[in-house]
Motif scaffolding. Structure first.
Motif, mmCIF file in Angstrom:
data_model
loop_
_atom_site.group_PDB
_atom_site.id
_atom_site.type_symbol
_atom_site.label_atom_id
_atom_site.label_comp_id
_atom_site.label_asym_id
_atom_site.label_seq_id
_atom_site.Cartn_x
_atom_site.Cartn_y
_atom_site.Cartn_z
ATOM 1 N N VAL A 1 0.918 -1.117 -0.052
ATOM 2 C CA VAL A 1 -0.146 -0.006 -0.093
ATOM 3 C C VAL A 1 0.908 1.125 -0.080
ATOM 4 O O VAL A 1 1.836 1.458 0.849
ATOM 5 N N LYS A 2 0.644 2.248 -1.040
ATOM 6 C CA LYS A 2 1.231 3.401 -0.991
ATOM 7 C C LYS A 2 0.795 4.385 0.052
ATOM 8 O O LYS A 2 -0.573 4.554 -0.072
ATOM 9 N N LYS A 3 1.547 5.069 0.944
ATOM 10 C CA LYS A 3 1.016 5.904 1.757
ATOM 11 C C LYS A 3 0.125 7.067 1.189
ATOM 12 O O LYS A 3 -0.791 7.496 1.775
ATOM 13 N N ASP A 4 0.672 7.641 0.255
ATOM 14 C CA ASP A 4 -0.084 8.840 -0.320
ATOM 15 C C ASP A 4 -1.329 8.459 -0.796
ATOM 16 O O ASP A 4 -2.428 9.320 -0.583
ATOM 17 N N LYS A 5 -1.444 7.507 -1.415
ATOM 18 C CA LYS A 5 -2.722 6.854 -1.998
ATOM 19 C C LYS A 5 -3.828 6.542 -0.849
ATOM 20 O O LYS A 5 -4.979 6.797 -0.933
ATOM 21 N N LEU A 6 -3.239 5.694 0.081
ATOM 22 C CA LEU A 6 -3.935 5.583 1.337
ATOM 23 C C LEU A 6 -4.542 6.792 1.974
ATOM 24 O O LEU A 6 -5.695 6.946 2.409
ATOM 25 N N TYR A 7 -3.600 7.773 2.022
ATOM 26 C CA TYR A 7 -4.072 9.197 2.536
ATOM 27 C C TYR A 7 -5.287 9.758 2.127
ATOM 28 O O TYR A 7 -6.253 10.258 2.449
ATOM 29 N N GLN A 8 -4.956 9.974 0.666
ATOM 30 C CA GLN A 8 -6.112 10.361 -0.337
ATOM 31 C C GLN A 8 -7.423 9.700 -0.163
ATOM 32 O O GLN A 8 -8.608 10.423 -0.009
ATOM 33 N N VAL A 9 -7.435 8.499 -0.032
ATOM 34 C CA VAL A 9 -8.616 7.637 0.265
ATOM 35 C C VAL A 9 -9.434 8.043 1.639
ATOM 36 O O VAL A 9 -10.685 8.136 1.775
ATOM 37 N N LEU A 10 -8.490 7.827 2.668
ATOM 38 C CA LEU A 10 -9.020 7.991 4.110
ATOM 39 C C LEU A 10 -9.567 9.574 4.176
ATOM 40 O O LEU A 10 -10.469 9.692 4.910
ATOM 41 N N HIS A 11 -8.764 10.362 3.560
ATOM 42 C CA HIS A 11 -9.191 12.036 3.821
ATOM 43 C C HIS A 11 -10.605 12.206 3.071
ATOM 44 O O HIS A 11 -11.389 12.716 3.456
ATOM 45 N N LYS A 12 -10.734 11.522 1.594
ATOM 46 C CA LYS A 12 -11.917 11.383 0.826
ATOM 47 C C LYS A 12 -12.904 10.981 1.885
ATOM 48 O O LYS A 12 -14.317 11.607 2.045
ATOM 49 N N PHE A 13 -12.833 9.792 2.439
ATOM 50 C CA PHE A 13 -13.865 9.134 3.177
ATOM 51 C C PHE A 13 -14.408 9.929 4.331
ATOM 52 O O PHE A 13 -15.625 10.187 4.786
ATOM 53 N N ILE A 14 -13.178 10.618 5.060
ATOM 54 C CA ILE A 14 -13.598 11.371 6.405
ATOM 55 C C ILE A 14 -14.371 12.383 5.984
ATOM 56 O O ILE A 14 -15.231 12.956 6.727
ATOM 57 N N GLN A 15 -14.156 13.264 5.005
ATOM 58 C CA GLN A 15 -14.850 14.428 4.397
ATOM 59 C C GLN A 15 -16.195 13.906 4.316
ATOM 60 O O GLN A 15 -17.195 14.861 4.716
ATOM 61 N N GLY A 16 -16.685 12.960 3.538
ATOM 62 C CA GLY A 16 -17.812 12.316 3.488
ATOM 63 C C GLY A 16 -18.446 12.023 4.879
ATOM 64 O O GLY A 16 -19.699 12.477 5.110
#
Length: 245
Positions: free
Chosen positions: A107-122
């Motif tokens: 798992v790439k850190k930046d990709k995981l961060y992007q996904v988690l950030h998007k989910f948390i915004q929702g």
């Protein structure tokens, strides 16, 4: 604050993900772990995590069957699949079960961060909506009854199953409903009340820490320490010292 469950049978990979997520600048205050699908199901029932990261190939119950069960329970959790299998069939089935993202190992850190950030915004938007929306339905009254009950009976041995039984609901459905209407899980709501009450008791230096824990409903002193620090950023001892200065 949001909760997360990381499900991975490889201890090194699982702990690595925990370490990566814990260092991210995200409002994730609780990170639990499970090493197989059956253990994960039990933890999901107990905590109803906001975010779930799961592998596909695991003992006892694989990730896809786990996702199917989560979907049947109609839980609001956001899910991420991590897998070493770059196969469309896996991704297609995962999407059918409502998975939010499919990431390949490592798992790439930046990709995981992007996904988690998007989910948390929702999740944040949903939480704001549920808190501001007025609901005069019976379900709204039931959840309101339980929140008042917790404020009065927080020191008692009460869990999700008991709370659900008080309003004659299935515990899994009640858990989902409670979170939708309050913006937090049942356990987080109860823990917040207990921590706030423990702060008041900590000003009494005649009470030992374990006595404070018991008085607000914690039977395990170590668990009380962990919950208190996750909620306040301080240990009970640190909080007590701060208040005496």
């Amino acid at each position: 604050m949001f909760s997360m469950l990381i499900i991975e049978d490889d201890d090194i990979i699982r702990r690595g993900i925990v370490k990566i997520v814990s260092k991210m600048d995200l409002p994730i205050t609780t990170i639990e772990e499970a090493s197989n699908g059956l253990e994960a199901l039990e933890k999901i029932r107990q905590m109803v995590p906001d975010l779930i990261i799961t592998d596909i190939m695991m003992p006892f119950l694989d990730g896809l069957k786990l996702l199917k069960q989560i979907r049947e329970w109609e839980l609001p959790s956001r899910t991420i699949i991590i897998s070493g299998f770059d196969q469309f069939s896996y991704a297609q089935e995962a999407i059918a079960y409502g998975v939010g993202a499919y990431l390949l190992k490592p798992v790439k850190k930046d990709k995981l961060y992007q996904v988690l950030h998007k989910f948390i915004q929702g999740l944040t938007k949903e939480s704001t909506h549920h808190k501001t929306a007025s609901d005069g339905s019976q379900f709204g009254h039931d959840v309101g009854f339980i929140t008042r009950y917790l404020e009065e009976h927080y020191a008692e041995d009460i869990d999700l199953n008991k709370a659900a039984s008080l309003v004659f609901m299935n515990s899994t459905y009640f858990s989902s409903l409670f979170k939708k209407m309050t913006g937090v899980s049942f356990i987080h709501y109860l823990q917040k009340i207990r921590v706030e009450e423990s702060k008041k008791l900590l000003s009494n230096h005649q009470l030992k820490i374990y006595e404070v824990a018991v008085k607000v409903g914690f039977s395990d002193e170590k668990y009380f320490f962990r919950v208190f620090k996750n909620t306040t950023g301080l240990t009970p001892n640190e909080f007590r010292l701060l208040k005496t200065k």
